[in-house]
Design an enzyme around this catalytic site. Structure first.
Site, mmCIF file in Angstrom:
data_model
loop_
_atom_site.group_PDB
_atom_site.id
_atom_site.type_symbol
_atom_site.label_atom_id
_atom_site.label_comp_id
_atom_site.label_asym_id
_atom_site.label_seq_id
_atom_site.Cartn_x
_atom_site.Cartn_y
_atom_site.Cartn_z
ATOM 1 N N THR A 125 0.837 -1.196 0.000
ATOM 2 C CA THR A 125 0.000 0.000 0.000
ATOM 3 C C THR A 125 0.872 1.246 0.000
ATOM 4 O O THR A 125 1.966 1.248 0.535
ATOM 5 C CB THR A 125 -0.912 0.031 1.230
ATOM 6 N N GLU A 151 -5.974 -2.939 -1.693
ATOM 7 C CA GLU A 151 -6.595 -4.037 -0.947
ATOM 8 C C GLU A 151 -7.762 -4.685 -1.688
ATOM 9 O O GLU A 151 -8.271 -5.728 -1.251
ATOM 10 C CB GLU A 151 -7.081 -3.526 0.414
ATOM 11 N N LYS A 195 -13.465 19.607 8.785
ATOM 12 C CA LYS A 195 -14.521 19.872 9.761
ATOM 13 C C LYS A 195 -14.383 21.306 10.246
ATOM 14 O O LYS A 195 -13.483 21.646 11.016
ATOM 15 C CB LYS A 195 -14.456 18.906 10.936
ATOM 16 N N TRP A 249 -19.070 19.374 8.145
ATOM 17 C CA TRP A 249 -18.127 18.725 7.230
ATOM 18 C C TRP A 249 -18.128 19.409 5.873
ATOM 19 O O TRP A 249 -19.176 19.773 5.337
ATOM 20 C CB TRP A 249 -18.495 17.258 7.049
#
Length: 543
Positions: free
Chosen positions: A185, A330, A440, A445
């Site tokens: 990753t 993944e 935020k 948000w």
């Protein structure tokens, strides 16, 4: 009672055998590191793969051990993939754009026995060599070069090795659940994590990306994987191309817009795959040189959200449909692809376009769900509006990371992707943001993706990124970092005003920061971590 059907393991070697037998004369076009072109075909790719498999056996590399590749998309790299996995070894593709410390960690963690490399990366190899004692052999994929021997005396050369072998190697019958390839990753904190793909998961993934409702690959296609083979195995396209017998055009190291336009036009590419930063350069180059990209009827965009203006430009300027897709290391990587359903033909063009902005829906083989922020197993509504934590399960989804005993799943068996998203009743996925990239502000948000999509539609902006900056009153506020197009006179106020009728006023970025270059990671994504470190405090004195 069991069914009365044959059982044959799903193996990567069966893909290349099929390609040789039924598509042997289909061209494989390869651009080499020196800029020259090689034209070969699936028959010779298969023969060379068998020859190299015998070479690896002669080097005493045992089944289950790892062979690393640090190379561009080219024919020798492709041959080596099938040789490695087909013979029961594990093909470990390494991203050369990682820091040396990360390369050292990855190679040692995987315990790679052999490293194959393009000569472009010789300095990388010599730079880390003394720290990777696990590696027994270094094999250069380019032609013999005295300068390479001088820098790396023990080097072997790929062509010399395979020319000393016959092509009568017999692919072993392996357990389809055994590991075939490995990627690490790039988006995690701390050390990268290894993901081991199996033969079974890879073959099933190849079926999935070839489906008409996915990437719709066939023997009629000429496929240009601009996405590197070290980025989640070029999204699985080298395997799927062998499965369906498609022509492959491998672009080598030059991924600038002008080089790609030339490849597309000369070799009549019908489908190309890459990240948004690549397509931004392609669109600019095509317009500059006057190309219509006439052969390319679709392109695939993944890696990060595709700006609406880019999808619109491909369609209106080049009659090319954009397939918006989503996935991650993944997930092998395909999780969703955006193809319309029959009922959507009744929608207006504007409504169809809006639907195409989403990342699409999952193919058979994977399932998606949205978990609430409060409870990781409690789901939220699939109404296209309610956001939740995106989780996935399926035949080609990771269960645990390499070397870690604990699995990577929720208590009820789902993988949490780290994305915040919505799903509608048909399963169309819209990524709102990475959880770590949401802003935020005053308890509300703000999506960085939405702000970036607006910015990139401005004609004077070439690349844009939005990050959260610290703010004494609101905790966080969005700021926009942009790389303007060449010779642009655009001002900060021009860009702020561009937002005025497109988003709520309180969501408009507080600042616009102009940069000459944008930090780009090994997979073509903008490195927001670097931007946060550099610009995260620019508002800290503003109350």
């Amino acid at each position: 009672m069991q069914g009365n059907m044959m059982f044959q393991p799903l193996l990567i070697s069966s893909l290349i055998e099929h390609a040789e037998q039924y598509h042997g004369d289909t061209e494989i076009i390869s651009k080499n590191t020196d800029g020259s072109m090689t034209t070969t075909d699936w028959k010779h790719i298969s023969r060379h793969a068998k020859q190299f498999a015998q070479c690896l056996k002669n080097l005493n590399v045992e089944q289950g051990q790892k062979v690393a590749t640090i190379a561009w998309n080219n024919h020798r790299h492709l041959e080596s993939w099938y040789a490695i996995s087909g013979s029961g070894l594990i093909c470990h593709t390494i991203n050369p754009r990682l820091f040396p410390e990360q390369l050292i960690y990855i190679i040692n963690d995987a315990q790679d026995q052999v490293i194959l490399f393009d000569k472009t990366f010789l300095p990388l190899i010599t730079g880390v060599k003394e720290h990777i004692s696990c590696v027994k052999h270094f094999i250069c994929l380019d032609d013999y070069d005295e300068a390479i021997v001088e820098a790396l005396p023990e080097v072997l050369f790929y062509d010399d090795l395979i020319h000393a072998q016959t092509a009568d190697f017999v692919w072993p019958q392996l357990d389809e659940q055994s590991a075939s390839s490995m990627c690490y990753t790039s988006g995690t904190t701390g050390n990268p994590k290894g993901v081991l793909y199996s033969h079974r998961s890879t073959v099933l993934h190849s079926y999935a990306i070839s489906l008409p409702d996915s990437l719709n690959l066939s023997a009629q296609d000429a496929v240009l994987p601009v996405v590197p083979m070290f980025h989640v195995n070029a999204w699985g396209t080298p395997y799927a191309a062998a499965m369906v017998g498609a022509k492959l055009v491998l672009p080598g190291p030059k991924l600038d817009g002008e080089s790609l336009v030339s490849l597309i036009d000369e070799y009549q590419v019908s489908i190309a795959l890459g990240v948004p930063t690549i397509w931004q350069g392609l669109l600019q180059a095509a317009k500059q040189v006057g190309s219509t990209l006439s052969s390319m009827n679709r392109n695939v965009v993944g890696g990060s959200a595709c700006p609406p203006s880019m999808i619109e430009s491909f369609k209106h300027d080049f009659q090319c449909d954009t397939i918006h897709a989503w996935g991650m290391t993944e997930t092998s990587p395909l999780g969703t692809a955006n193809q319309l359903k029959a009922k959507h033909a009744q929608l207006s063009q504007a409504a169809q376009f809006k639907l195409r902005l989403s990342q699409g829906r999952p193919p058979f083989g994977v399932q998606l769900r949205l978990a609430s922020e409060e409870n990781g197993t409690e789901t939220v509504l699939n109404d296209g509006c309610t956001a939740g934590n995106l989780q996935i399960k399926g035949h080609w989804i990771v269960e645990s990371y390499y070397g870690q005993k604990q699995n990577a799943l929720t208590e009820d068996g789902w993988f949490d992707t780290g994305d915040i998203a919505t799903l509608n009743e048909d399963g169309y996925l819209t990524i709102c943001d990475r959880s770590k990239d949401l802003i935020k502000s005053g308890g509300e948000w703000i999506s960085s993706v939405e702000l970036e999509n607006i910015a990139i539609a401005h004609p004077d902006i070439e690349v844009a990124a939005v990050i959260a900056a610290q703010h004494e009153k609101w905790d966080e506020r969005p700021i926009l970092i942009v790389k303007p197009v060449a010779n642009s006179q655009v001002t900060e106020m021009d860009i702020i005003e561009f937002y005025s009728d497109k988003i709520a006023k309180w969501q408009i970025p507080d600042r616009v920061v102009f940069v000459d270059t944008m930090p780009i990671g090994g997979t073509g994504k903008i490195l927001k971590k670097d931007l946060r470190e550099q610009f995260g405090s620019v508002l800290s004195n503003i109350a």
